[in-house]
Design an enzyme around this catalytic site. Structure first.
Site, short mmCIF file in Angstrom:
data_model
loop_
_atom_site.label_atom_id
_atom_site.label_comp_id
_atom_site.label_asym_id
_atom_site.label_seq_id
_atom_site.Cartn_x
_atom_site.Cartn_y
_atom_site.Cartn_z
CD GLU A 161 3.60 22.15 31.92
OE1 GLU A 161 4.68 21.96 32.54
OE2 GLU A 161 2.51 22.26 32.48
CB CYS A 177 11.18 18.55 29.65
SG CYS A 177 9.72 17.61 30.14
#
Length: 470
Positions: free
Chosen positions: A216, A250
């Site tokens: 991720e 993110c």
């Protein structure tokens, strides 16, 4: 020293492997108990976590920790508890005509021991949400949190040791050397959240052991403002998405693509929205600090580089708050030679890229690495569909930012340079499971017709099957 680290980690892994071997398919009751313990642990230590994360950041908005770190873990565990029985059931799948009356099914089995490497920006969420999925799937879990949030990492280690046996789940703290040794372990699955650069190193380390990985990562997630967008609403939601955790997210919108004639009015609308969200920065409990001095220096360097190369910098506030609090900035007249347009920003800086046609904007997105998120703002459904069909991204939120990340009924993950694999909800359960195909043969097996000695009967049967297959 490295040998001591390696030995400690190896023994921890062996301990969990032995426990998994003794319980290779945990019962529904056992899995539910582990998930309930995560919920209880999170609830019991909520204030401790708020304080530890604030200590690590210098200042972190309490509400952001409660929502983005604690609630997300509770929500993931609650969702898994609600659906776990169904996820664990064997799946019936179709059986081809020529194999009847045999039948097919899929058994979902835990993989074994899962390693989780989590980052500093949401230190509890990004450590425990993968752990929720791994435990729901029946695995054992080892977690290596970031060394940039030492207070939170130490607290998590203590919390987990109080609520879980070391052979169920444990937290391994330490510096980058510990992290490298951790990722080199032969886990049954390695889950990493962090930067693309470090993700490449993690993937290489895992490949040496043939360890499957979920990455991720991040990247430069664009916000595409369509000409049909409602200006004030888009500006407010863009400002929220950009400044949550001071941009250290993110899936934060990294830059905005805006029709050229809308650049100035949108810029003004974003500045006004930021000032409504954060009337002042000095001592404002709602506005988070930058996590470390070197990260603050990096962001200040991005601003200086952009200004030196011709960007117009627009500060949302005139004050100088001091400490590790960075004033949000919009950057106009940017171009790809600036560092701010080359690197993932991870802070409260929003470059505005002007475009003349939608195809020009979409081509700009496609020229760069595929992002973790894409945000589209507008009311024109045809334009929305066209944009989504002509771009790739890990996920999308339409007419807002961030919120696709919170959907437990949808997968979350990247694509290309922004990551591989997915989790959340059932996708997380499947990530940490082996879906083992089982073919159950019948006593009266039609497949005996394929046994030798071969002859004309075999040829006729094969010809019939070809016709049926069409």
């Amino acid at each position: 020293m490295n040998q001591t680290i390696d030995e400690h980690l190896r023994l921890a892994l062996e301990q969990q492997r032995a426990a998994f071997a003794a319980e290779p398919l945990p019962t529904l009751r056992s899995r539910r108990d582990r998930l309930q313990r995560i919920r209880a642990m999170t609830e019991r230590h909520a204030e401790d976590l708020v304080a530890a994360i604030a200590q690590d950041f210098g200042h972190r908005a309490r509400q952001e920790t409660l929502l983005a770190d604690l609630f997300t873990v509770q929500s993931a565990a609650r969702h898994a508890l609600r659906h776990l029985h169904g996820w664990m059931k064997p799946r019936r799948v179709p059986t081809a005509l020529h194999f009847l009356p045999a039948r097919n099914r899929l058994l979902r089995q835990p993989l074994g021991v899962v390693g989780v490497v989590s980052p500093w920006n949401y230190p509890y969420n990004l450590a425990l949400c993968p752990a929720v999925a791994a435990l729901a799937a029946g695995n054992r879990v080892m977690i290596k949190p970031s060394e940039l949030t030492p207070a939170t990492s130490a607290l998590m280690a203590r919390m987990v040791s109080e609520h879980f046996a070391a052979d169920e789940m444990q937290v391994v703290t330490g510096d980058a050397a510990v992290g490298r040794a951790f990722t080199a372990l032969p886990f049954d699955h390695l889950f990493f959240t962090g930067s693309t650069a470090v993700g490449r190193e993690v993937a290489q380390a895992a490949a040496r052991k043939l360890t499957p990985v979920t990455l991720e990562l991040g990247g430069k997630s664009p916000a595409l403002i369509d000409r049909s967008a409602e200006l004030a609403l888009s500006a407010e939601r863009l400002a929220f998405g950009k400044l949550l955790n001071a941009g250290q997210t993110c899936v934060a919108p990294d830059y905005a693509l805006v029709p050229r004639e809308m650049v100035e009015p949108l810029t003004q609308a974003v500045v006004q929205a930021v000032q409504r969200l954060y009337p002042t920065l000095t001592g404002n409990p709602d506005y988070s600090s930058i996590v470390a001095p070197r990260h603050l220096a990096r962001l200040q360097g991005l601003l200086a580089d952009a200004q030196a190369k011709g960007a117009r910098l627009i500060a949302t506030h005139e004050e100088t708050p001091g400490g590790r609090t960075l004033v949000p900035h919009l950057l106009l007249d940017v171009h790809d030679e600036m560092d701010v347009m080359r690197e993932e920003i991870f802070g409260p800086l929003l470059p505005i890229v002007a475009y003349d046609s939608v195809d020009e904007a979409l081509a700009y997105i496609r020229r760069h690495e595929r992002p973790l998120a894409l945000y589209w703002f507008g009311r024109d459904r045809h334009a929305q569909r066209y944009a989504l069909e002509h771009t790739h991204s890990g996920g999308v939120t339409v007419n807002d930012c961030i919120w696709h990340l919170g959907q437990e009924d949808q997968p979350f993950g990247g694509v290309g340079a922004s990551g591989m694999g997915a989790y959340h909800g059932e996708w997380g359960f499947r990530t940490f499971s082996k879906e083992k195909p089982v073919f159950q043969q019948s006593r009266w097996a039609g497949t005996r017709l394929f046994h030798p000695p071969y002859g004309r009967g075999f040829d006729r049967l094969l010809g019939l099957l070809k016709k049926l297959a069409g």
